[in-house]
Design a protein around this motif. Sequence first.
Motif, short mmCIF file in Angstrom:
data_model
loop_
_atom_site.label_atom_id
_atom_site.label_comp_id
_atom_site.label_asym_id
_atom_site.label_seq_id
_atom_site.Cartn_x
_atom_site.Cartn_y
_atom_site.Cartn_z
N THR A 37 0.67 -1.22 -0.10
CA THR A 37 -0.04 0.14 -0.41
C THR A 37 0.66 1.30 -0.05
O THR A 37 0.34 2.35 -0.47
CB THR A 37 -0.97 0.30 1.29
N THR A 38 2.21 1.36 0.58
CA THR A 38 2.83 2.56 1.08
C THR A 38 4.44 1.93 1.01
O THR A 38 4.39 1.07 1.68
CB THR A 38 2.32 3.02 2.39
N GLU A 54 -0.49 5.09 -5.39
CA GLU A 54 -1.87 5.76 -5.82
C GLU A 54 -2.93 4.36 -5.59
O GLU A 54 -2.64 3.33 -5.73
CB GLU A 54 -1.70 5.74 -7.49
N PRO A 55 -4.24 4.91 -5.16
CA PRO A 55 -5.27 3.96 -4.90
C PRO A 55 -5.37 2.77 -5.99
O PRO A 55 -5.69 1.55 -5.78
CB PRO A 55 -6.39 4.70 -4.58
N ALA A 56 -5.61 3.34 -7.24
CA ALA A 56 -5.59 2.46 -8.49
C ALA A 56 -4.58 1.47 -8.52
O ALA A 56 -4.84 0.35 -9.14
CB ALA A 56 -5.76 3.39 -9.45
N LEU A 57 -3.41 1.61 -8.06
CA LEU A 57 -2.38 0.69 -8.34
C LEU A 57 -2.41 -0.42 -7.14
O LEU A 57 -2.18 -1.57 -7.48
CB LEU A 57 -0.79 1.47 -8.06
N VAL A 58 -2.89 0.06 -5.91
CA VAL A 58 -3.02 -0.78 -4.99
C VAL A 58 -4.14 -1.81 -5.44
O VAL A 58 -4.18 -3.10 -5.51
CB VAL A 58 -3.44 -0.19 -3.56
N GLY A 80 -2.31 3.49 4.74
CA GLY A 80 -1.45 4.73 4.32
C GLY A 80 -2.32 6.01 3.75
O GLY A 80 -1.76 6.91 3.89
N SER A 81 -3.43 5.82 3.42
CA SER A 81 -4.46 6.93 2.81
C SER A 81 -6.02 6.59 2.76
O SER A 81 -6.18 5.27 2.76
CB SER A 81 -4.05 7.63 1.44
N ALA A 87 -10.14 2.14 -1.97
CA ALA A 87 -9.93 0.97 -2.87
C ALA A 87 -9.77 -0.25 -2.37
O ALA A 87 -10.55 -1.38 -3.21
CB ALA A 87 -8.52 1.59 -3.44
N ILE A 88 -9.23 -0.68 -1.12
CA ILE A 88 -9.37 -2.06 -0.64
C ILE A 88 -10.68 -2.29 -0.34
O ILE A 88 -11.15 -3.53 -0.95
CB ILE A 88 -8.40 -2.01 0.75
#
Length: 273
Positions: A37-38, A54-58, A80-81, A87-88
């Motif tokens: 995540t981070t 980036e949330p999309a990458l996670v 992390g954000s 997103a998760i």
Amino acid sequence: MNVILTIAGSDPSGGAGIQADIKTITSIGGYAAAVITTITCQNSLGVSLVSPLEPALVQQQIISVLEDNDVSHIKIGMTGSSGIVRAIGECLEHFSGEIIVDPVLKSSSGASLLGGTPSDLAPLLQKATVLTPNSHELAILSGLDCSSEKKGVVAGKRLMHEFPNLHALCLKGGHLHESSAKIHDTLLVKRNGDIMEKSICHVRHQTRNSHGTGCTFASAFTAFHALHHDYAKAFTEAVQYVDDLLKWGKQDQLGAGTGPLVHYRQNRQGREV
Ligand code: PLP
């Protein structure tokens, strides 16, 4: 073979975060997939930088793992954000296995690892089947005083009523009464509409090498639960696993500050090798 997916932050020094999770799960005999995540920059002396992805990458990492693997357990640590939490949450909408959330808010050296407010974690708490807070984290999540074991149990039960998917809560006692020679860890489990309580009292080891203890406990609980699907057994074994590593690692000299646990001293049966 079932796959355990850990979703967490990276600790390049290998003591906490996703590195600790992979070592723990592997040493207990599970197969670990890992979504970062981070990126953090840290070592035994502290955290110097925190950079959430980036949330999309996670999200894409999680999709890649879930679409190709039979994942039975997901363990979530540092998010992390708030965007990453959302997103998760979206990715887990249709996941029906165990979700173990370690509500990481800050490092023991004091650095914030959440990247938002504790209420941002709500989408994960709604999906979680197990929560593994320490007393500080439980106090913040419940808004209640957790300054004693008894008060922690009240707060834990309240949280379990609030979030119906939560089947179990492990309250880690290591941060409570830090000058005390004993630690009480408590498991709360829902059973037949009631909440059962099980406490383990064990000796506090005097050691500087405790970096990553929280991540290791949550991963050990997850890996042991994946082996036999029993919350009480997984709790007892995870407490013992972390206790053994703290005891065995007293003399280690890794890093100049709070040194890491060394996970590979346990074989698949959890015995010293
Ligand atoms: N770094 C990362 C990436 C973590 O996930 C955590 C805890 O979950 C920590 C650091 C904190 O570890 P400690 O409190 O043992 O320093």
